[in-house]
Write a protein that holds these residues in place. Sequence first.
Motif, PDB file in Angstrom:
ATOM      1  N   LYS A   2       0.845  -1.187   0.000  1.00  0.00           N
ATOM      2  CA  LYS A   2       0.000   0.000   0.000  1.00  0.00           C
ATOM      3  C   LYS A   2       0.885   1.244   0.000  1.00  0.00           C
ATOM      4  O   LYS A   2       1.808   1.358   0.810  1.00  0.00           O
ATOM      5  CB  LYS A   2      -0.919   0.013   1.225  1.00  0.00           C
ATOM      6  N   ASN A   3       0.582   2.170  -0.892  1.00  0.00           N
ATOM      7  CA  ASN A   3       1.340   3.416  -0.999  1.00  0.00           C
ATOM      8  C   ASN A   3       2.844   3.146  -1.154  1.00  0.00           C
ATOM      9  O   ASN A   3       3.678   3.804  -0.524  1.00  0.00           O
ATOM     10  CB  ASN A   3       1.085   4.309   0.219  1.00  0.00           C
ATOM     11  N   ASN A   4       3.150   2.136  -1.955  1.00  0.00           N
ATOM     12  CA  ASN A   4       4.533   1.744  -2.248  1.00  0.00           C
ATOM     13  C   ASN A   4       5.314   1.312  -1.002  1.00  0.00           C
ATOM     14  O   ASN A   4       6.541   1.373  -0.978  1.00  0.00           O
ATOM     15  CB  ASN A   4       5.282   2.872  -2.970  1.00  0.00           C
ATOM     16  N   GLU A   5       4.587   0.854   0.003  1.00  0.00           N
ATOM     17  CA  GLU A   5       5.203   0.312   1.211  1.00  0.00           C
ATOM     18  C   GLU A   5       4.780  -1.142   1.357  1.00  0.00           C
ATOM     19  O   GLU A   5       3.595  -1.463   1.264  1.00  0.00           O
ATOM     20  CB  GLU A   5       4.791   1.092   2.462  1.00  0.00           C
TER      21      GLU A   5
END
Length: 317
Positions: A196-199
């Motif tokens: 999510k959100n590049n995490e």
Amino acid sequence: MDKQNLREVFTKYVNYTTTEDYKILLDIYLELFFKIISEHPKLGHKNRMEYDAAIVLQMMFTKALNLMELTNEISYKSKSGKKLNKIVDPTVIAILVRNIYETTGTFNLIFRNTETEDEKEILYLLWVISGLNYRQKFESSIIGKVNKEKHASEKEIIKKYCEKIESNRLFKSLDKKNQEKIRVRIKRKEYLIEIKNNEVKVFNFSELGKSMRVKNSLLDNIYNYFSQYTHPSNVSVFQYKDMFKRGSEDYPKMVSFNLKISFFFFSIFLADIIDLFPETIKSFESLELTEQLIINHHNTFMRGIEYSINDSWKLLD
């Protein structure tokens, strides 16, 4: 059925407490599982990913069937004529319900919790690689030409799928730290993540309630509860002793509790199946209205009304 009668029947189902009551509810779930499987024979034929999802549906159906069998009393009579009184063993049920939890959580993580096709592909490939990597550990025990060829073939598939993850658009958009998190999952034969959100967030099985978006705290420690019966913990030993004490047998309550928890998992899973395969809503809506309500109730009670399968709940307002 008018609204008042509908509420009365629904309330009766919700207030069930005994094993015999819960077997009636379990049969409702079995009916829906079988309807979806039999009425949608081409489910999952679009691609390999969805094909595997459809097979998981069949697996969950047989788990539910086995759960029903485990609620039947067992006994034993020796050659000397001595016998064991009829009992139901809740610890064996707990072991199966833990597996149902793991299956529900894994399915949700891959097929519903993912927000893009790229994320879904990474999760699915990690899942496949994990299973194949565990099979690679049997290399020293392999006998026969066919099995050796299969082992070599699967080794190539692992390599191919690892390369596919590396070339995935979402993976390439991650920074080095988060890319490495995924590579570590591969090395450890693990797959429980979300992006999510590049995490990249890593889960363990006890945390799958969070990825399923379960809001009720009831499931916070439920995996650990079931795990104590899967492993021969000392706690499981003395609890087993206490539940069968003559005159104060506690096992019927434990059987009922385990079954009740299984309904939450089955409902979440079925809601996620219908979300993945929208055409299966027809099978759900062909059930009696009260049956739709009770299945959906266990799902929305855990996750909120935004996860409702359909709008049938509005008929109770």
